[in-house]
Design an enzyme around this catalytic site. Structure first.
Site, PDB file in Angstrom:
ATOM      1  N   GLU A   1      21.233  79.715  56.183  1.00 52.93           N
ATOM      2  CA  GLU A   1      20.500  80.540  55.225  1.00 52.93           C
ATOM      3  C   GLU A   1      19.185  81.022  55.849  1.00 52.93           C
ATOM      4  OE1 GLU A   1      22.075  81.420  52.697  1.00 52.93           O
ATOM      5  OE2 GLU A   1      22.937  79.798  51.502  1.00 52.93           O
TER       6      GLU A   1
ATOM      7  N   ASP B   1      32.786  76.623  58.191  1.00 53.66           N
ATOM      8  CA  ASP B   1      32.068  75.786  57.223  1.00 53.66           C
ATOM      9  C   ASP B   1      32.985  75.209  56.153  1.00 53.66           C
ATOM     10  OD1 ASP B   1      32.455  78.336  56.089  1.00 53.66           O
ATOM     11  OD2 ASP B   1      30.360  78.882  56.386  1.00 53.66           O
TER      12      ASP B   1
ATOM     13  N   HIS C   1      22.778  85.601  55.623  1.00 49.51           N
ATOM     14  CA  HIS C   1      23.264  84.353  56.246  1.00 49.51           C
ATOM     15  C   HIS C   1      24.544  84.591  57.046  1.00 49.51           C
ATOM     16  CE1 HIS C   1      25.712  83.007  52.425  1.00 49.51           C
ATOM     17  NE2 HIS C   1      26.514  83.611  53.258  1.00 49.51           N
TER      18      HIS C   1
ATOM     19  N   ASN D   1      22.131  87.829  51.642  1.00 50.57           N
ATOM     20  CA  ASN D   1      20.777  87.451  52.105  1.00 50.57           C
ATOM     21  C   ASN D   1      20.709  87.357  53.640  1.00 50.57           C
ATOM     22  OD1 ASN D   1      22.168  85.132  52.687  1.00 50.57           O
ATOM     23  ND2 ASN D   1      20.938  83.763  51.417  1.00 50.57           N
TER      24      ASN D   1
HETATM   25  C1  F6R Z   1      32.318  81.783  54.899  1.00 53.14           C
HETATM   26  C2  F6R Z   1      30.961  81.974  55.433  1.00 53.14           C
HETATM   27  C3  F6R Z   1      29.989  82.866  54.730  1.00 53.14           C
HETATM   28  C4  F6R Z   1      30.618  84.167  54.226  1.00 53.14           C
HETATM   29  C5  F6R Z   1      29.587  85.016  53.494  1.00 53.14           C
HETATM   30  C6  F6R Z   1      30.203  86.277  52.918  1.00 53.14           C
HETATM   31  O1  F6R Z   1      33.077  80.934  55.730  1.00 53.14           O
HETATM   32  O2  F6R Z   1      30.625  81.390  56.415  1.00 53.14           O
HETATM   33  O3  F6R Z   1      28.927  83.179  55.605  1.00 53.14           O
HETATM   34  O4  F6R Z   1      31.152  84.878  55.300  1.00 53.14           O
HETATM   35  O5  F6R Z   1      28.998  84.272  52.473  1.00 53.14           O
HETATM   36  O6  F6R Z   1      31.116  85.925  51.917  1.00 53.14           O
HETATM   37  P1  F6R Z   1      32.106  87.007  51.268  1.00 53.14           P
HETATM   38  O7  F6R Z   1      33.024  87.444  52.343  1.00 53.14           O
HETATM   39  O8  F6R Z   1      32.826  86.269  50.181  1.00 53.14           O
HETATM   40  O9  F6R Z   1      31.237  88.114  50.762  1.00 53.14           O
END
Ligand code: F6R
Length: 241
Positions: free
Chosen positions: A141, A66, A136, A134
């Protein structure tokens, strides 16, 4: 689905082993990569193994999950910038083989071209995921449908707040991201999800033990034939017997 529960350091080492094993078996592997806090230590391990001469990225192709809408690749908070800083600039990867969705030029009409690029590269051999508090995956989401290709997604308010730690102020966190869709993710031949810290415990428990439902996007991984979850002791608190 295989679930490994261990210390954070051991989870990182074991996840890194997956990458070494793949790169030794298939030096021209296609990797799917994540950003955020979770994969940082893993990227550090991969750099160390590269420096020690054990692995090479010379023939590797990567596709990141992403990118924030509105951020150019040289913006310090962009995911392209993150990847350059945390991995790409330190290994022998061909810059032309590294792909991060384009946060400036992607439109609802052309977003799924990213899936075509992944297909043209032969599909993703190993995809690395983190998980949002959450539930995701990527920026799919809660409520995201399971049949999406790469698309522009609205970020949940809770996601924007969680990611505000990287920005000067919470208002600067973009409201949208270009993200691989859940269908895109499920097409990967093999998936690793890493979850570290107590704030991930509820999401991990819901993904692993709750119903498979778009309310918890990570729960879809139970329908995939080759998923390994590495959860540290804190993140696994809700599933430990
Ligand atoms: C990042 C992504 C997100 C993160 C998630 C956890 O490329 O796709 O899904 O993996 O938000 O983020 P952290 O590792 O910062 O807790």
């Amino acid at each position: 689905m295989q679930i490994i529960i261990d210390s954070t350091a051991k989870c990182v080492n074991q996840a890194a082993e997956h990458f070494y094993a793949l790169l030794r078996r298939k030096p021209d592997a296609v990797l799917g990569l994540a950003t955020g806090s979770t994969p940082e230590a893993l990227y550090g391990r991969l750099i160390a193994q590269y420096e020690a001469g054990y692995i090479s990225f010379r023939q590797v192709t990567t596709f990141n999950l992403d990118e924030y809408v509105g951020l150019a690749g040289d913006h310090p908070q962009s995911y392209r910038h993150f990847m350059q800083e945390k991995l790409f600039d330190h290994v022998d990867i061909d810059p032309k083989r590294t792909h991060v969705p384009d946060g400036l030029h992607t439109t609802p009409e052309n977003a799924a071209d990213y899936d075509k690029m992944i297909g043209a590269a032969g599909g993703i051999d190993l995809l690395l995921l983190g998980i949002g508090a959450n539930g995701h995956i990527g920026f799919n989401e809660p409520g995201s449908s399971f049949d999406t290709l790469t698309h522009i997604a609205d970020l949940d308010e809770s996601t924007r707040q969680a990611n505000a730690r990287f920005f000067a102020s919470p208002e600067e966190v973009p409201a949208q991201a270009v993200t691989m869709g859940i269908h895109t993710i499920m097409q990967a031949r093999s998936i690793i999800l890493m979850a570290f810290g107590a704030n991930k415990a509820q999401a991990v428990a819901a993904a692993v033990t709750g119903p498979v439902s778009s309310d918890v996007p990570a729960s879809v991984l139970r329908l995939h034939p080759d998923v390994t979850i590495y959860a540290d002791d804190e993140a696994a608190a809700g599933i430990k017997v």
